[in-house]
Design a protein around this motif. Structure first.
Motif, short mmCIF file in Angstrom:
data_model
loop_
_atom_site.label_atom_id
_atom_site.label_comp_id
_atom_site.label_asym_id
_atom_site.label_seq_id
_atom_site.Cartn_x
_atom_site.Cartn_y
_atom_site.Cartn_z
N LEU A 10 83.93 28.75 88.32
CA LEU A 10 83.64 29.05 89.71
C LEU A 10 83.43 30.54 89.92
CD1 LEU A 10 86.06 26.67 91.63
CD2 LEU A 10 83.57 26.64 91.66
N PRO A 159 79.80 20.15 89.80
CA PRO A 159 81.12 19.96 90.39
C PRO A 159 81.61 18.52 90.24
CG PRO A 159 79.46 20.05 92.10
CD PRO A 159 78.75 20.34 90.82
N TYR A 161 85.46 16.03 91.21
CA TYR A 161 86.67 15.98 92.04
C TYR A 161 86.44 16.69 93.37
CZ TYR A 161 88.79 14.59 87.62
OH TYR A 161 89.08 13.94 86.43
N ALA A 162 85.38 16.28 94.06
CA ALA A 162 85.05 16.82 95.39
C ALA A 162 84.92 18.34 95.38
CB ALA A 162 86.10 16.38 96.41
N GLY A 163 84.42 18.86 94.27
CA GLY A 163 84.19 20.30 94.17
C GLY A 163 85.39 21.11 93.77
N ASN A 164 86.50 20.47 93.45
CA ASN A 164 87.71 21.19 93.08
C ASN A 164 87.73 21.61 91.61
OD1 ASN A 164 89.20 21.16 95.60
ND2 ASN A 164 89.32 18.94 95.31
N ALA A 165 86.78 21.12 90.84
CA ALA A 165 86.68 21.49 89.43
C ALA A 165 85.21 21.49 89.05
CB ALA A 165 87.46 20.53 88.54
#
Length: 217
Positions: A10, A159, A161-165
């Protein structure tokens, strides 16, 4: 495809270092070229196409834009986008005929196979998400969706996991088909290019749209 997580990706994406490093690190080794689906509506080139062109440029090598349907003005607009070396125009029966996914996908597959393109890139829009999986199926390949970074000619960031990883994904397919997130790539300049416009020989299948009365349903 082989996915694995990249914890620091990120930060690299926000700084733009992933795309810049990729372009300088492997562009010179790349022999093939990229086909970009140029979306258009109401006679105008879609802004999302400019982001897709930037992603294609990051892959290295010459970039060809594919315009399915539309008139000569749309093809001319695609030819003016900086980074585009050539435009393939596949006209429909009439310029106003709808270019739906069912008719566009065979043209993408035909152009990619005939032209020997190693990558097909489209914006991650509603239309791109509809047409690229169909083209991938025709080419017997898996698409890589929602790409936010280019690491190598066969390795991309997307992306999960909903953009968390962020996952680093490697494609082993002969033709890599990507949809790219527009916000992850700066738009290419819409003017200043001098690409050559050629007619794509793959025919556009006819597709009839009609309203269906479903009664009380």
């Amino acid at each position: 495809m082989t996915p694995f997580l990249v914890p620091s990706a990120l930060t690299a994406l926000r700084s733009g270092s992933v795309t810049a490093a990729a372009a300088s690190g492997f562009a010179s080794r790349r022999l093939a070229s990229t086909l970009v689906l140029a979306e258009h509506r109401d006679g105008r080139l879609s802004a999302a196409t400019l982001h897709a062109v930037s992603a294609a440029v990051a892959l290295g090598g010459p970039v060809t834009a594919l315009v399915v349907g539309g008139d000569a003005a749309v093809a001319s607009a695609a030819a003016q986008v900086q980074g585009v070396a050539r435009v393939l125009h596949a006209p429909t029966a009439t310029a106003s005929s709808p270019a739906v996914a069912e008719s566009v996908a065979p043209v993408i597959a035909g152009a990619a196979a005939r032209g020997g393109f190693s990558h097909v890139v489209a914006a991650h829009t509603a239309f791109g998400k509809n047409v690229v999986p169909r083209a991938a199926a025709l080419l017997d390949a898996a698409q890589v969706a929602d790409v936010v970074g280019v690491v190598g000619e066969d390795t991309f960031l997307r992306p999960i996991y909903a953009g968390n990883a962020i996952a680093k994904v490697r494609s082993k397919d002969k033709v890599k088909l990507l949809t790219v997130r527009g916000t992850a790539f700066a738009p290419a300049a819409a003017t200043g290019g001098q690409a050559v416009v050629e007619q794509e020989t793959t025919p556009v299948p006819s597709c009839e749209l009609r309203a269906v009365d479903r009664g009380s349903l």
